[in-house]
Design an enzyme around this catalytic site. Structure first.
Site, PDB file in Angstrom:
ATOM      1  N   TYR A  70       0.909  -1.237  -0.171  1.00  0.00           N
ATOM      2  CA  TYR A  70       0.083  -0.072   0.276  1.00  0.00           C
ATOM      3  C   TYR A  70       1.062   1.239  -0.316  1.00  0.00           C
ATOM      4  CZ  TYR A  70      -3.405   3.455   1.025  1.00  0.00           C
ATOM      5  OH  TYR A  70      -4.827   4.590   0.427  1.00  0.00           O
ATOM      6  N   PHE A 122      -5.668  20.932 -24.051  1.00  0.00           N
ATOM      7  CA  PHE A 122      -6.407  19.586 -24.239  1.00  0.00           C
ATOM      8  C   PHE A 122      -8.063  19.682 -24.060  1.00  0.00           C
ATOM      9  CE2 PHE A 122      -7.144  14.915 -23.350  1.00  0.00           C
ATOM     10  CZ  PHE A 122      -7.260  14.391 -24.773  1.00  0.00           C
ATOM     11  N   ASP A 123      -8.678  18.616 -24.194  1.00  0.00           N
ATOM     12  CA  ASP A 123     -10.378  18.752 -24.465  1.00  0.00           C
ATOM     13  C   ASP A 123     -10.662  18.388 -22.410  1.00  0.00           C
ATOM     14  OD1 ASP A 123      -9.790  15.727 -24.198  1.00  0.00           O
ATOM     15  OD2 ASP A 123     -11.279  15.155 -25.955  1.00  0.00           O
ATOM     16  N   ASP A 213       2.653  20.496 -20.267  1.00  0.00           N
ATOM     17  CA  ASP A 213       1.461  18.835 -20.597  1.00  0.00           C
ATOM     18  C   ASP A 213       1.925  18.463 -20.924  1.00  0.00           C
ATOM     19  OD1 ASP A 213      -0.760  17.677 -20.973  1.00  0.00           O
ATOM     20  OD2 ASP A 213      -2.108  18.312 -21.418  1.00  0.00           O
ATOM     21  N   ALA A 215       2.266  14.751 -23.075  1.00  0.00           N
ATOM     22  CA  ALA A 215       1.953  13.339 -22.509  1.00  0.00           C
ATOM     23  C   ALA A 215       2.829  12.853 -23.895  1.00  0.00           C
ATOM     24  CB  ALA A 215      -0.052  13.540 -23.343  1.00  0.00           C
ATOM     25  N   LYS A 256       0.869   7.759 -23.245  1.00  0.00           N
ATOM     26  CA  LYS A 256       1.491   7.751 -23.969  1.00  0.00           C
ATOM     27  C   LYS A 256       2.780   7.644 -24.077  1.00  0.00           C
ATOM     28  CE  LYS A 256      -3.062  10.387 -24.576  1.00  0.00           C
ATOM     29  NZ  LYS A 256      -3.318  11.562 -23.837  1.00  0.00           N
ATOM     30  N   HIS A 448     -18.639  15.332 -27.626  1.00  0.00           N
ATOM     31  CA  HIS A 448     -18.098  14.772 -28.636  1.00  0.00           C
ATOM     32  C   HIS A 448     -18.449  13.189 -27.881  1.00  0.00           C
ATOM     33  CE1 HIS A 448     -14.997  16.669 -26.845  1.00  0.00           C
ATOM     34  NE2 HIS A 448     -13.741  15.345 -27.362  1.00  0.00           N
TER      35      HIS A 448
HETATM   36  C1  LIG Z   1      -3.794  12.375 -22.971  1.00  0.00           C
HETATM   37  C2  LIG Z   1      -3.659  13.814 -22.814  1.00  0.00           C
HETATM   38  C3  LIG Z   1      -3.848  14.323 -21.677  1.00  0.00           C
HETATM   39  C4  LIG Z   1      -5.332  13.208 -20.049  1.00  0.00           C
HETATM   40  O1  LIG Z   1      -4.389  12.238 -19.964  1.00  0.00           O
HETATM   41  P1  LIG Z   1      -5.640  10.947 -20.024  1.00  0.00           P
HETATM   42  O2  LIG Z   1      -4.568  10.326 -19.453  1.00  0.00           O
HETATM   43  O3  LIG Z   1      -6.235  10.354 -21.677  1.00  0.00           O
HETATM   44  O4  LIG Z   1      -6.630  11.214 -18.731  1.00  0.00           O
HETATM   45  C5  LIG Z   1      -3.951  15.847 -21.487  1.00  0.00           C
HETATM   46  N1  LIG Z   1      -3.195  15.892 -22.190  1.00  0.00           N
HETATM   47  C6  LIG Z   1      -3.328  15.623 -23.190  1.00  0.00           C
HETATM   48  C7  LIG Z   1      -2.313  16.934 -24.483  1.00  0.00           C
HETATM   49  C8  LIG Z   1      -3.286  14.130 -23.944  1.00  0.00           C
HETATM   50  O5  LIG Z   1      -3.015  14.441 -24.724  1.00  0.00           O
END
Ligand SMILES: *Cc1c(COP(=O)(O)O)cnc(C)c1O
Length: 456
Positions: A70, A122-123, A213, A215, A256, A448
Site C-alpha cells: 500500500y 486538450f479537451d 502538459d 503527454a 501516451k 463529442h
Molecule cells: C491524453 C491527454 C491528456 C489526458 O490524459 P489521460 O491519460 O487521457 O487522462 C491531457 N493532455 C494531453 C495533451 C493528452 O494528450
C-alpha cells in the site's frame, strides 16, 4: 543509410472483420458516435493513441516483479527513479491518468475568476479548468491555425499574445501558463525549445507558474532533433530533459509516451504547491506512493519511460505518420501539414465540400471510414469545437473540419496503414456520396463523447 526495423512484434491477436451490413447496424445502434461503437466490431482502431499500444517484453517482465504494498512499495521507488531520470523536479505525485493530474493541479492553483493560458488546452484539460470555475484561454501561434503551412513548429504558443495577456487587464487573474507538447488539439504539431524557453521566461517575469502538459514529451523531443536548428546531434532523451528543465513542473498522461495502459504523473519544483496538491491526490487518487496505479502499472510505465526515448522507436513513429499522410495524399485527401508523430489529421472540409459545417463534414468522414472499412477515427471540427444553439444547430463553426487518425504505439504495421489508405481512396473517388449528419442529443460539456446523431 539503411535502417533495419526497430522492433519485432511478437504477440498476435486476430482483428474483427464485420460485414458491411454488420457495420451499418452497429453505427446506427451507436447513434453515429464512434465512441459508442463496440470495439469488437472495429477492424483498425485509430480512435486514440492513449493506452492503446502494445507492451514490450521488458515491460511485461517488469510487471512480474510488481510490489503491491500500500505504501512505499519497491515498484513506487522504481517508478519515482524512472520519472526523476527525465524531470528535474523534486515533487513527484502519481495519479491514475493525465486528467487526474489536471484536476489536482487546477484544484490547487485555479478557481473562479482565474485563467489558464495555453497554446491549446486538450479537451479534458479545458473541462477540468472550467469545472473549477476558471477560464481556459488558447493562444496558438498564427502558423498553427493554417492547415496547409509547412512551418516546423506550428504547436508554438503566440508569445506576443502571451505577453499581452500577462501584462494586460486580465494579467492578475492568470494562475497558470500551460504548454501542451506536442499540441494535440491543433494537429499534433510540436513546440520548439526556443518557444518553451521564451514562454517560461515571460511567465516567470510575471510570477505565474509555467507547466508542460507533456503527454508526448518524447515525440516532441524527437521532432526538435529533426527540425530545430542546433539540436540534430542531441539524443531525444537529452532534449526531453531540456524541455522539463525549462518549466516549473509538468503533468504527463503516461498512456501516451509512458507506453502504459494506465497512469499519470504530476511533478513540480515548488514544495508549497506540492503540499497543496498532496491532499487532493490522497483524497481523489490514492496514497502518495501509488496514486491510483497498481504496482503493475507503476512497473510498466517506469520501464516504458526508459524505452520511449529510443531513437528507433521514435523514428518509426515519424515514418508511420508520414506513410499514412502519403497514402492519404495519393488518395487525393489533404492532411494537416507537416505530418507529426502520433496521428494524421485529414482535411474533411475540403474533401466533402458538398457538406456545409452544419452537416459536420469531419464527423461524416469519420463515420464513412467505419461504414466502408471498419476503421474508427475521431472528428476534430465543428462537432467537437463548434458552438450550438438550443435546437442543437450549429451557430458558430470550428475554424477547420478535421478527422484525426491516431496511430497506437507498436501495434499496427504497414499492412494496416495501407488498408486505411485503400479505404480512403475508395471514399475519395465519390466524395459526394458521403451523407451529412445532424445532432439529436448533445450534453453541454465534452459533447463529442456522449452525443448522438442521425443522417441529414
Ligand atoms: C491524453 C491527454 C491528456 C489526458 O490524459 P489521460 O491519460 O487521457 O487522462 C491531457 N493532455 C494531453 C495533451 C493528452 O494528450
Amino acid at each position: 543509410m539503411l535502417q533495419p526495423p526497430a522492433v519485432l512484434a511478437a504477440t498476435v491477436r486476430p482483428l474483427p472483420a464485420p460485414s458491411a451490413a454488420e457495420r451499418e447496424e452497429e453505427i446506427v445502434r451507436a447513434g453515429f458516435n464512434p465512441f459508442k461503437i463496440d470495439a469488437r466490431k472495429v477492424s483498425v482502431d485509430l480512435l486514440s493513441d492513449s493506452g492503446t499500444g502494445a507492451l514490450s517484453s521488458a515491460q511485461q517482465a517488469a510487471a512480474q516483479q510488481a510490489d503491491e504494498s500500500y505504501a512505499g512499495g519497491a515498484s513506487w521507488y522504481r517508478f519515482h527513479d524512472s520519472v526523476r531520470d527525465l524531470v528535474p523536479y523534486r515533487n513527484i505525485l502519481p495519479v491514475h491518468q493525465g486528467r487526474a493530474a489536471e484536476r489536482v493541479l487546477f484544484g490547487a492553483l485555479l478557481g473562479p475568476g482565474k485563467i489558464s493560458v495555453s497554446n491549446t488546452h486538450f479537451d479534458t484539460t479545458r473541462a477540468n479548468a472550467e469545472m473549477v470555475g476558471a477560464e481556459a484561454r488558447d493562444l496558438p501561434c498564427a502558423a498553427g491555425i493554417d492547415v496547409d503551412g509547412d512551418e516546423p513548429f506550428k504547436g508554438d504558443i503566440d508569445l506576443d499574445a502571451l505577453e499581452r495577456t500577462l501584462s494586460g487587464p486580465d494579467g492578475h487573474r492568470v494562475g497558470l501558463v500551460l504548454l501542451t507538447i506536442t499540441n494535440n488539439g491543433l494537429g499534433g504539431q510540436p513546440v520548439s525549445l526556443a518557444n518553451i524557453a521564451a514562454a517560461g521566461e515571460i511567465a516567470r517575469r510575471h510570477g505565474v507558474p509555467f507547466f508542460l502538459d507533456a503527454a508526448r514529451f518524447a515525440e516532441n523531443a524527437w521532432l526538435i532533433t529533426r527540425r530545430e536548428p542546433g539540436y540534430a546531434d542531441w539524443s531525444p532523451r537529452e532534449v526531453a530533459r531540456r524541455e522539463f528543465e525549462l518549466a516549473d513542473g509538468c503533468l504527463i498522461s503516461l498512456k501516451k509516451d509512458g507506453l502504459g495502459h494506465a497512469g499519470g504523473v504530476l511533478a513540480m519544483r515548488d514544495d508549497a504547491l506540492a503540499d497543496r496538491c498532496k491532499p487532493l491526490v490522497i483524497a481523489g487518487e490514492g496514497y502518495l506512493t501509488y496514486g491510483g496505479m497498481s504496482g503493475r502499472d507503476l512497473e510498466v510505465v517506469a520501464q516504458g519511460l526508459r524505452e520511449v526515448t529510443d531513437p528507433g522507436h521514435l523514428a518509426g513513429r515519424e515514418r508511420d505518420a508520414a506513410l499514412l499522410a502519403e497514402l492519404a495524399h495519393q488518395a487525393g485527401v489533404r492532411t494537416v501539414r507537416p505530418s507529426g508523430m502520433h496521428a494524421i489529421y485529414l482535411d474533411a472540409g475540403r474533401l466533402l465540400a458538398h457538406l456545409p459545417p452544419e452537416r459536420f463534414p469531419g464527423h461524416a468522414l469519420a463515420c464513412e471510414l467505419y461504414r466502408r472499412g471498419g476503421i474508427r477515427a475521431a472528428e476534430l471540427g465543428s462537432l467537437y469545437l463548434g458552438e450550438l444553439d438550443e435546437q442543437l444547430r450549429l451557430r458558430t463553426p470550428a475554424p477547420f473540419e478535421l478527422v484525426r487518425l491516431a496511430i497506437p504505439r507498436r501495434s499496427y504495421d504497414e499492412t494496416h496503414l495501407r488498408y486505411v489508405g485503400a479505404v480512403l481512396d475508395d471514399i475519395a473517388k465519390e466524395p459526394e456520396q458521403v451523407p451529412g449528419y445532424r445532432l439529436t442529443h448533445a450534453p453541454p460539456l465534452l459533447r463529442h463523447f456522449e452525443c448522438r446523431l442521425e443522417y441529414a
